[in-house]
Design a protein around this motif. Structure first.
Motif, PDB file in Angstrom:
ATOM      1  N   ALA A  46      24.382 -29.780 -19.859  1.00  0.00           N
ATOM      2  CA  ALA A  46      23.577 -30.706 -20.657  1.00  0.00           C
ATOM      3  C   ALA A  46      22.567 -30.009 -21.573  1.00  0.00           C
ATOM      4  O   ALA A  46      22.414 -30.427 -22.731  1.00  0.00           O
ATOM      5  N   PRO A  47      21.832 -28.965 -21.129  1.00  0.00           N
ATOM      6  CA  PRO A  47      20.841 -28.354 -22.030  1.00  0.00           C
ATOM      7  C   PRO A  47      21.427 -27.806 -23.335  1.00  0.00           C
ATOM      8  O   PRO A  47      20.897 -28.118 -24.410  1.00  0.00           O
ATOM      9  N   PRO A  48      22.525 -27.017 -23.311  1.00  0.00           N
ATOM     10  CA  PRO A  48      23.080 -26.577 -24.599  1.00  0.00           C
ATOM     11  C   PRO A  48      23.564 -27.746 -25.464  1.00  0.00           C
ATOM     12  O   PRO A  48      23.435 -27.704 -26.690  1.00  0.00           O
ATOM     13  N   CYS A  49      24.093 -28.781 -24.820  1.00  0.00           N
ATOM     14  CA  CYS A  49      24.536 -29.953 -25.574  1.00  0.00           C
ATOM     15  C   CYS A  49      23.350 -30.610 -26.278  1.00  0.00           C
ATOM     16  O   CYS A  49      23.443 -31.018 -27.438  1.00  0.00           O
ATOM     17  N   LEU A  50      22.233 -30.695 -25.580  1.00  0.00           N
ATOM     18  CA  LEU A  50      21.021 -31.267 -26.177  1.00  0.00           C
ATOM     19  C   LEU A  50      20.520 -30.423 -27.345  1.00  0.00           C
ATOM     20  O   LEU A  50      20.116 -30.942 -28.377  1.00  0.00           O
ATOM     21  N   VAL A  51      20.567 -29.102 -27.192  1.00  0.00           N
ATOM     22  CA  VAL A  51      20.021 -28.196 -28.210  1.00  0.00           C
ATOM     23  C   VAL A  51      20.861 -28.201 -29.488  1.00  0.00           C
ATOM     24  O   VAL A  51      20.334 -28.339 -30.588  1.00  0.00           O
ATOM     25  N   ASP A  52      22.196 -28.018 -29.333  1.00  0.00           N
ATOM     26  CA  ASP A  52      23.002 -27.876 -30.552  1.00  0.00           C
ATOM     27  C   ASP A  52      24.377 -28.543 -30.484  1.00  0.00           C
ATOM     28  O   ASP A  52      25.247 -28.262 -31.302  1.00  0.00           O
ATOM     29  N   GLY A  53      24.574 -29.413 -29.486  1.00  0.00           N
ATOM     30  CA  GLY A  53      25.838 -30.132 -29.404  1.00  0.00           C
ATOM     31  C   GLY A  53      26.952 -29.383 -28.697  1.00  0.00           C
ATOM     32  O   GLY A  53      28.076 -29.874 -28.617  1.00  0.00           O
ATOM     33  N   THR A  54      26.675 -28.179 -28.167  1.00  0.00           N
ATOM     34  CA  THR A  54      27.684 -27.411 -27.441  1.00  0.00           C
ATOM     35  C   THR A  54      28.149 -28.213 -26.224  1.00  0.00           C
ATOM     36  O   THR A  54      27.335 -28.618 -25.405  1.00  0.00           O
ATOM     37  N   THR A  55      29.460 -28.433 -26.120  1.00  0.00           N
ATOM     38  CA  THR A  55      29.958 -29.278 -25.030  1.00  0.00           C
ATOM     39  C   THR A  55      30.416 -28.498 -23.813  1.00  0.00           C
ATOM     40  O   THR A  55      30.540 -29.072 -22.733  1.00  0.00           O
ATOM     41  N   ASP A  56      30.718 -27.215 -23.967  1.00  0.00           N
ATOM     42  CA  ASP A  56      31.006 -26.400 -22.784  1.00  0.00           C
ATOM     43  C   ASP A  56      30.654 -24.950 -23.060  1.00  0.00           C
ATOM     44  O   ASP A  56      30.563 -24.524 -24.207  1.00  0.00           O
ATOM     45  N   ILE A  57      30.423 -24.233 -21.983  1.00  0.00           N
ATOM     46  CA  ILE A  57      29.991 -22.837 -22.047  1.00  0.00           C
ATOM     47  C   ILE A  57      30.982 -22.012 -21.219  1.00  0.00           C
ATOM     48  O   ILE A  57      31.391 -22.427 -20.132  1.00  0.00           O
ATOM     49  N   LEU A  58      31.370 -20.841 -21.725  1.00  0.00           N
ATOM     50  CA  LEU A  58      32.201 -19.917 -20.958  1.00  0.00           C
ATOM     51  C   LEU A  58      31.280 -19.146 -20.017  1.00  0.00           C
ATOM     52  O   LEU A  58      30.327 -18.498 -20.467  1.00  0.00           O
ATOM     53  N   GLU A  59      31.552 -19.247 -18.713  1.00  0.00           N
ATOM     54  CA  GLU A  59      30.659 -18.666 -17.702  1.00  0.00           C
ATOM     55  C   GLU A  59      31.441 -17.984 -16.592  1.00  0.00           C
ATOM     56  O   GLU A  59      32.584 -18.344 -16.307  1.00  0.00           O
ATOM     57  N   ALA A  60      30.775 -17.067 -15.921  1.00  0.00           N
ATOM     58  CA  ALA A  60      31.258 -16.540 -14.651  1.00  0.00           C
ATOM     59  C   ALA A  60      30.988 -17.588 -13.571  1.00  0.00           C
ATOM     60  O   ALA A  60      30.037 -18.365 -13.682  1.00  0.00           O
ATOM     61  N   PRO A  61      31.817 -17.643 -12.522  1.00  0.00           N
ATOM     62  CA  PRO A  61      31.533 -18.566 -11.414  1.00  0.00           C
ATOM     63  C   PRO A  61      30.145 -18.298 -10.833  1.00  0.00           C
ATOM     64  O   PRO A  61      29.742 -17.148 -10.664  1.00  0.00           O
ATOM     65  N   ALA A  62      29.427 -19.378 -10.537  1.00  0.00           N
ATOM     66  CA  ALA A  62      28.049 -19.245 -10.052  1.00  0.00           C
ATOM     67  C   ALA A  62      27.647 -20.501  -9.306  1.00  0.00           C
ATOM     68  O   ALA A  62      28.289 -21.544  -9.431  1.00  0.00           O
ATOM     69  N   GLY A  63      26.572 -20.389  -8.536  1.00  0.00           N
ATOM     70  CA  GLY A  63      26.062 -21.561  -7.846  1.00  0.00           C
ATOM     71  C   GLY A  63      24.817 -21.243  -7.045  1.00  0.00           C
ATOM     72  O   GLY A  63      24.417 -20.085  -6.911  1.00  0.00           O
ATOM     73  N   CYS A  64      24.221 -22.308  -6.527  1.00  0.00           N
ATOM     74  CA  CYS A  64      23.016 -22.175  -5.706  1.00  0.00           C
ATOM     75  C   CYS A  64      23.354 -21.578  -4.349  1.00  0.00           C
ATOM     76  O   CYS A  64      24.433 -21.813  -3.803  1.00  0.00           O
ATOM     77  N   LEU A  65      22.420 -20.832  -3.820  1.00  0.00           N
ATOM     78  CA  LEU A  65      22.604 -20.181  -2.518  1.00  0.00           C
ATOM     79  C   LEU A  65      22.375 -21.202  -1.412  1.00  0.00           C
ATOM     80  O   LEU A  65      21.238 -21.573  -1.131  1.00  0.00           O
ATOM     81  N   ASP A  66      23.463 -21.679  -0.810  1.00  0.00           N
ATOM     82  CA  ASP A  66      23.370 -22.652   0.273  1.00  0.00           C
ATOM     83  C   ASP A  66      23.357 -21.976   1.638  1.00  0.00           C
ATOM     84  O   ASP A  66      22.940 -22.565   2.620  1.00  0.00           O
ATOM     85  N   GLU A  67      23.870 -20.751   1.723  1.00  0.00           N
ATOM     86  CA  GLU A  67      23.853 -20.018   2.971  1.00  0.00           C
ATOM     87  C   GLU A  67      22.808 -18.897   2.902  1.00  0.00           C
ATOM     88  O   GLU A  67      22.209 -18.682   1.872  1.00  0.00           O
ATOM     89  N   ASP A  68      22.629 -18.209   4.035  1.00  0.00           N
ATOM     90  CA  ASP A  68      21.673 -17.107   4.054  1.00  0.00           C
ATOM     91  C   ASP A  68      22.218 -15.867   3.351  1.00  0.00           C
ATOM     92  O   ASP A  68      21.464 -15.039   2.871  1.00  0.00           O
ATOM     93  N   ASP A  69      23.545 -15.734   3.307  1.00  0.00           N
ATOM     94  CA  ASP A  69      24.179 -14.521   2.817  1.00  0.00           C
ATOM     95  C   ASP A  69      24.679 -14.720   1.377  1.00  0.00           C
ATOM     96  O   ASP A  69      25.596 -15.516   1.141  1.00  0.00           O
ATOM     97  N   PRO A  70      24.093 -14.031   0.404  1.00  0.00           N
ATOM     98  CA  PRO A  70      24.541 -14.206  -0.975  1.00  0.00           C
ATOM     99  C   PRO A  70      26.005 -13.829  -1.197  1.00  0.00           C
ATOM    100  O   PRO A  70      26.677 -14.411  -2.037  1.00  0.00           O
ATOM    101  N   GLN A  71      26.515 -12.844  -0.437  1.00  0.00           N
ATOM    102  CA  GLN A  71      27.919 -12.469  -0.606  1.00  0.00           C
ATOM    103  C   GLN A  71      28.850 -13.586  -0.153  1.00  0.00           C
ATOM    104  O   GLN A  71      29.854 -13.878  -0.801  1.00  0.00           O
ATOM    105  N   ALA A  72      28.508 -14.247   0.960  1.00  0.00           N
ATOM    106  CA  ALA A  72      29.305 -15.391   1.421  1.00  0.00           C
ATOM    107  C   ALA A  72      29.276 -16.507   0.383  1.00  0.00           C
ATOM    108  O   ALA A  72      30.281 -17.166   0.125  1.00  0.00           O
ATOM    109  N   CYS A  73      28.123 -16.704  -0.236  1.00  0.00           N
ATOM    110  CA  CYS A  73      27.985 -17.729  -1.272  1.00  0.00           C
ATOM    111  C   CYS A  73      28.837 -17.377  -2.487  1.00  0.00           C
ATOM    112  O   CYS A  73      29.506 -18.248  -3.061  1.00  0.00           O
ATOM    113  N   ALA A  74      28.830 -16.113  -2.893  1.00  0.00           N
ATOM    114  CA  ALA A  74      29.635 -15.689  -4.043  1.00  0.00           C
ATOM    115  C   ALA A  74      31.112 -15.928  -3.778  1.00  0.00           C
ATOM    116  O   ALA A  74      31.846 -16.410  -4.660  1.00  0.00           O
TER     117      ALA A  74
END
Length: 199
Positions: free
Chosen positions: A73-101
């Protein structure tokens, strides 16, 4: 640095004297009351996001990488960009960042990762957010693609999986086509650490 000079510099450091919550939902937004070294009191807004991970899976044999296209939503708001090419990512739900990755890589691009190479832990936007992100590079092979990816339907991620040649990824990073900072950092780290993959 001596103990007295350490104590002297810490007494001159800004101090957060308290915070109050402005909004609490998927994100949490705070106002921090800060005492500056000269005694001035100021406020700073903070997006309290917490820890996160990002991983760039790459196939050293076929010289490809797995990425996603996703609406933001933020890039879309700024300049109309509807999707972004990204590496997989997310919030850390577990204690171990490697398990989360590993979990995020399977949910988003359907790949089972084993080895992870740490790139570092960075603040993604230190001027506004508490988000600390663990960054990883991760080799995979074609046989490791066991799932479809696409993210969780319950989170309405609507992810499209992209397997991209590393040469094209390098060209995209040089041309300014990679607009996501974490992804650009991971691509550059892969190029620095494994230049033979781009020869």
């Amino acid at each position: 640095m001596t103990d007295s000079s350490r104590a002297d510099s810490s007494s001159r450091a800004p101090q957060i004297r308290g915070t109050r919550i402005l909004h609490e939902g998927w994100g949490r937004y705070l106002v921090a009351d800060v005492r500056m070294p000269d005694g001035t009191d100021i406020t700073r807004e903070i997006e309290d996001h917490g820890r996160a991970v990002a991983v760039l899976p790459y196939d050293p044999e076929r010289r490809t990488a797995l990425l996603i296209h996703q609406f933001r939503a933020p890039p879309c708001l700024v300049d109309g960009t509807t999707d972004i090419l990204e590496a997989p990512a997310g919030c850390l739900d577990e204690d171990d960042p490697q398990a989360c990755a590993r979990r995020e890589a399977f949910e988003e691009v359907g790949v089972r990762l084993s080895a992870l190479e740490s790139v570092g832990q960075v603040f993604s936007m230190p001027g506004i957010s508490t988000e600390r992100m663990d960054l990883y590079l991760a080799p995979y092979a074609a046989r490791d693609r066991e799932g479809e990816g696409g993210g969780l339907a319950s989170e309405h991620e609507n992810i499209t999986v992209i397997e991209m040649p590393l040469a094209a990824l390098a060209q995209a990073s040089e041309s300014g086509a990679i607009r996501d900072l974490k992804t650009l950092v991971l691509i550059q780290a892969l190029r620095l650490r494994h230049p033979e993959l781009f020869a």
